[in-house]
Motif scaffolding. Sequence first.
Motif, short mmCIF file in Angstrom:
data_model
loop_
_atom_site.label_atom_id
_atom_site.label_comp_id
_atom_site.label_asym_id
_atom_site.label_seq_id
_atom_site.Cartn_x
_atom_site.Cartn_y
_atom_site.Cartn_z
N MET A 59 37.77 54.45 57.96
CA MET A 59 36.86 54.28 56.84
C MET A 59 37.30 53.07 56.02
N ASN A 60 36.38 52.17 55.78
CA ASN A 60 36.68 50.97 55.01
C ASN A 60 36.65 51.27 53.52
N GLU A 61 37.68 50.81 52.83
CA GLU A 61 37.70 50.92 51.37
C GLU A 61 36.97 49.73 50.79
N PRO A 62 36.28 49.93 49.67
CA PRO A 62 35.58 48.79 49.07
C PRO A 62 36.58 47.75 48.60
N ALA A 63 36.17 46.51 48.69
CA ALA A 63 37.02 45.42 48.21
C ALA A 63 37.14 45.52 46.70
N PRO A 64 38.30 45.15 46.16
CA PRO A 64 38.44 45.19 44.69
C PRO A 64 37.42 44.26 44.05
N ARG A 65 36.88 44.73 42.93
CA ARG A 65 35.92 43.91 42.20
C ARG A 65 36.66 42.81 41.46
N PRO A 66 36.17 41.56 41.52
CA PRO A 66 36.81 40.51 40.73
C PRO A 66 36.55 40.75 39.26
N GLU A 67 37.49 40.39 38.45
CA GLU A 67 37.30 40.51 37.01
C GLU A 67 36.23 39.51 36.59
N PRO A 68 35.15 39.97 35.93
CA PRO A 68 34.03 39.08 35.60
C PRO A 68 34.45 37.84 34.82
N SER A 69 35.38 37.99 33.91
CA SER A 69 35.75 36.86 33.06
C SER A 69 36.44 35.76 33.86
N MET A 70 37.08 36.11 34.97
CA MET A 70 37.74 35.08 35.76
C MET A 70 36.73 34.10 36.33
N THR A 71 35.57 34.57 36.73
CA THR A 71 34.57 33.69 37.30
C THR A 71 33.88 32.84 36.25
N LEU A 72 33.93 33.23 35.00
CA LEU A 72 33.27 32.47 33.93
C LEU A 72 33.89 31.09 33.75
N LEU A 73 35.18 30.95 34.00
CA LEU A 73 35.82 29.64 33.86
C LEU A 73 35.28 28.65 34.88
N ALA A 74 34.65 29.14 35.94
CA ALA A 74 34.07 28.26 36.94
C ALA A 74 32.72 27.69 36.50
N LEU A 75 32.14 28.22 35.44
CA LEU A 75 30.86 27.70 34.95
C LEU A 75 31.06 26.30 34.36
N PRO A 76 30.19 25.37 34.71
CA PRO A 76 30.35 24.01 34.17
C PRO A 76 30.41 23.95 32.65
N VAL A 77 29.64 24.81 31.98
CA VAL A 77 29.61 24.80 30.51
C VAL A 77 30.97 25.21 29.92
N LEU A 78 31.77 25.92 30.69
CA LEU A 78 33.09 26.34 30.20
C LEU A 78 34.23 25.53 30.83
N ALA A 79 33.87 24.52 31.59
CA ALA A 79 34.91 23.64 32.15
C ALA A 79 35.68 23.02 30.99
N GLY A 80 36.95 22.92 31.15
CA GLY A 80 37.77 22.36 30.09
C GLY A 80 38.11 23.34 28.99
N CYS A 81 37.93 24.63 29.27
CA CYS A 81 38.29 25.66 28.30
C CYS A 81 39.54 26.42 28.75
N ARG A 82 40.19 26.99 27.78
CA ARG A 82 41.29 27.90 28.00
C ARG A 82 40.76 29.30 27.69
N ARG A 83 41.17 30.29 28.51
CA ARG A 83 40.74 31.67 28.25
C ARG A 83 41.90 32.42 27.62
N LEU A 84 41.68 32.93 26.43
CA LEU A 84 42.64 33.82 25.77
C LEU A 84 42.10 35.23 25.93
#
Length: 142
Positions: free
Chosen positions: A1-26
């Motif tokens: 039986m295959n276990e579901p892959a872990p869900r990525p943390e949504p906020s991690m993908t936000l840094l990939a958005l062009p509008v947030l390029a050049g930002c630091r995430r606290l």
Amino acid sequence: MNEPAPRPEPSMTLLALPVLAGCRRLFLRDHAVDVRIGVHDFEKTAAQRVLFNVDLYVPLALSTPTADRLDEVVDYDFIRREIQAHVARGHVELQETLCDALLQRMLAHPRVKAARVSTEKPDVYPDCAGVGCEVFGLKDLP
């Protein structure tokens, strides 16, 4: 039986958005606070444990210290103070209302370009880890 892959943390993908390029995430993770919250009669008699998770996106140009001093960055204490100040105002009916208000408080900081706020009530149902709400907001900075 295959276990579901872990869900990525949504906020991690936000840094990939062009509008947030050049930002630091606290971030603040699983900050537990007793909050008077809820619409049911039993929720109005006592505070409940609420977990707060907050991500702030701050442009590197506004948060890269040159002298290794706290006043050059957004202080994590800001997040905790804003949560405490809002919770101290009294009973809140809905998590959605709480999240929206905290998001506005986070975005009011002059250095913050975007924010993500989530709340979770972990003790509501015995058959799940928690119930919650999450919001994200973005503002234009000069």
